[in-house]
Design an enzyme around this catalytic site. Sequence first.
Site, PDB file in Angstrom:
ATOM      1  N   HIS A 325       0.853  -1.190   0.000  1.00 24.95           N
ATOM      2  CA  HIS A 325       0.000   0.000   0.000  1.00 24.95           C
ATOM      3  C   HIS A 325       0.891   1.244   0.000  1.00 24.95           C
ATOM      4  O   HIS A 325       1.869   1.305   0.757  1.00 24.95           O
ATOM      5  CB  HIS A 325      -0.883  -0.025   1.255  1.00 24.95           C
ATOM      6  N   ASP A 361      -6.799  -2.224   4.439  1.00 27.90           N
ATOM      7  CA  ASP A 361      -5.419  -1.826   4.768  1.00 27.90           C
ATOM      8  C   ASP A 361      -5.167  -1.758   6.279  1.00 27.90           C
ATOM      9  O   ASP A 361      -4.465  -0.872   6.777  1.00 27.90           O
ATOM     10  CB  ASP A 361      -5.086  -0.455   4.130  1.00 27.90           C
ATOM     11  N   ALA A 389      10.154   2.972  -3.955  1.00 27.47           N
ATOM     12  CA  ALA A 389      10.332   2.390  -2.618  1.00 27.47           C
ATOM     13  C   ALA A 389       9.592   1.050  -2.521  1.00 27.47           C
ATOM     14  O   ALA A 389      10.061   0.105  -1.878  1.00 27.47           O
ATOM     15  CB  ALA A 389       9.821   3.355  -1.562  1.00 27.47           C
TER      16      ALA A 389
HETATM   17  C1  GRF Z   1       1.047   0.360  -6.082  1.00 29.74           C
HETATM   18  O1  GRF Z   1       1.251   1.710  -5.812  1.00 29.74           O
HETATM   19  C2  GRF Z   1       0.521  -0.356  -4.878  1.00 29.74           C
HETATM   20  O2  GRF Z   1       0.931   0.212  -3.682  1.00 29.74           O
HETATM   21  C3  GRF Z   1      -0.958  -0.197  -5.021  1.00 29.74           C
HETATM   22  O3  GRF Z   1      -1.186  -0.312  -6.412  1.00 29.74           O
HETATM   23  C4  GRF Z   1      -0.033   0.137  -7.114  1.00 29.74           C
HETATM   24  C5  GRF Z   1       0.322  -0.936  -8.110  1.00 29.74           C
HETATM   25  O4  GRF Z   1       1.337  -0.542  -8.998  1.00 29.74           O
HETATM   26  N1  GRF Z   1      -1.642  -1.198  -4.224  1.00 29.74           N
HETATM   27  P1  GRF Z   1       1.951  -1.608 -10.035  1.00 29.74           P
HETATM   28  O5  GRF Z   1       0.791  -2.193 -10.828  1.00 29.74           O
HETATM   29  O6  GRF Z   1       2.649  -2.658  -9.254  1.00 29.74           O
HETATM   30  O7  GRF Z   1       2.872  -0.822 -10.904  1.00 29.74           O
END
Ligand code: GRF
Length: 417
Positions: A325, A361, A389
Amino acid sequence: MAEMPGMYANDVYDIAGFALGIVDRKNILPKEAEVGDVLIALPSSGVHSNGFSLVHKVLESQGLRFEDLSPFGGTFADELLKPTNIYVKAILPVLPHVKALAHITGGGLTENIPRVLSKTIGAHIDARHFYIPPVFAWLSSKGNVEDDEMLRTFNCGIGMVLVVSPDKVQEVLGLLVGHEANVIGKLVPVTKIPKQVTVENFGSCLRRAHRTLFSPKKRVGVLISGTGSNLQALIDATKETHVGAEIALVISNKADAFGLQRAKRANIPTVVIQHKDYTTREDFDAAMSKELERQNIDIVCLAGFMRILSAPFVKKWRGRLVNIHPSLLPKFPGVHVQKQALDAKEKFSGCTVHFVDEGVDTGAIILQEIVHVLEDDTEETLTNRIHQAEHVAFPKALKLLASGAVVLDANGKLQWC
Ligand code: GRF
């Protein structure tokens, strides 16, 4: 030339170089450290170049050569000669905030940390807060090396230790984002501990690292809905066998999710299960569960999976279901979290990997990476930095979970083992 068994033969020459720096007297480290100061560690990339007489001895005793296949993936040479991490880039931005730096080279944690402390101050470290690469467990087991000798000879997974006052910890961790920095302990009066450096739980963690080496890799299913950059980070990281896990299945609820292409490129089986084909959330989740079980999945990672999961699914995968998250939970659960962080004028944001429970969450936090919010940050720039990050945090958390270093207890709390 100093005698080093197995390293230098007659008429063999070694060429070495060095760099010389200058520093203002007032900036010279170490500064005076105090009881209560916090120890932050940066991981090593492997044995670096320390303890090689012992490494040679262990290999020899096992009748092994550098070019033989190792249990770490690749040959022994691949693992043992991994280039040493150089910490300059990571360390330069934090220099004004640290009191001391101990480079963990020959002499390990036991001998290098005291070099930056006065005799009355000791370091208390908990081995459950850093990752011991299995190569150290292997060396200790095959070479019959006592725990104390391991700590005195090898870096055991830590390449650099920073001494930081408690009020600077957040800031320093924020500046070290992407470098897998972890708080591993603190400074204590020497009278309270028998030795100047104590590493609690070292033996049990070493033994656990050894078990990971010979237990089958955990099979991981990744659920996605979108671009899958986190999926990519997991794929890349698990290619290194010591993560103890492999990505065995990718499920997407969207047929056009770009992450599916990433999985196919890596030869990972993919399945599209579209939520719109199911009348209830429970039915959709049951179809996913069935597929995950069919593929003998041990751990499920949610990587940008944009569906709320039903209670039966969460219950079934309890303790084996994790999500990433983009905020420092418990702050800002839900959506549009970067905007919320900016509106709240937060100085720090970041990401959290947590077990999934029935709430949104709210599950137990495995780890977080901190990201500084800059004055001119927009939602987009902050999102991008948090994303970076995440790519460090998720593999790191998976490694902890797959190796059994962390578990979810019966009360829904995180336990380090
Ligand atoms: C990430 O920012 C994650 O924290 C959230 O959805 C986004 C997914 O990004 N749950 P990706 O598809 O892995 O690029």
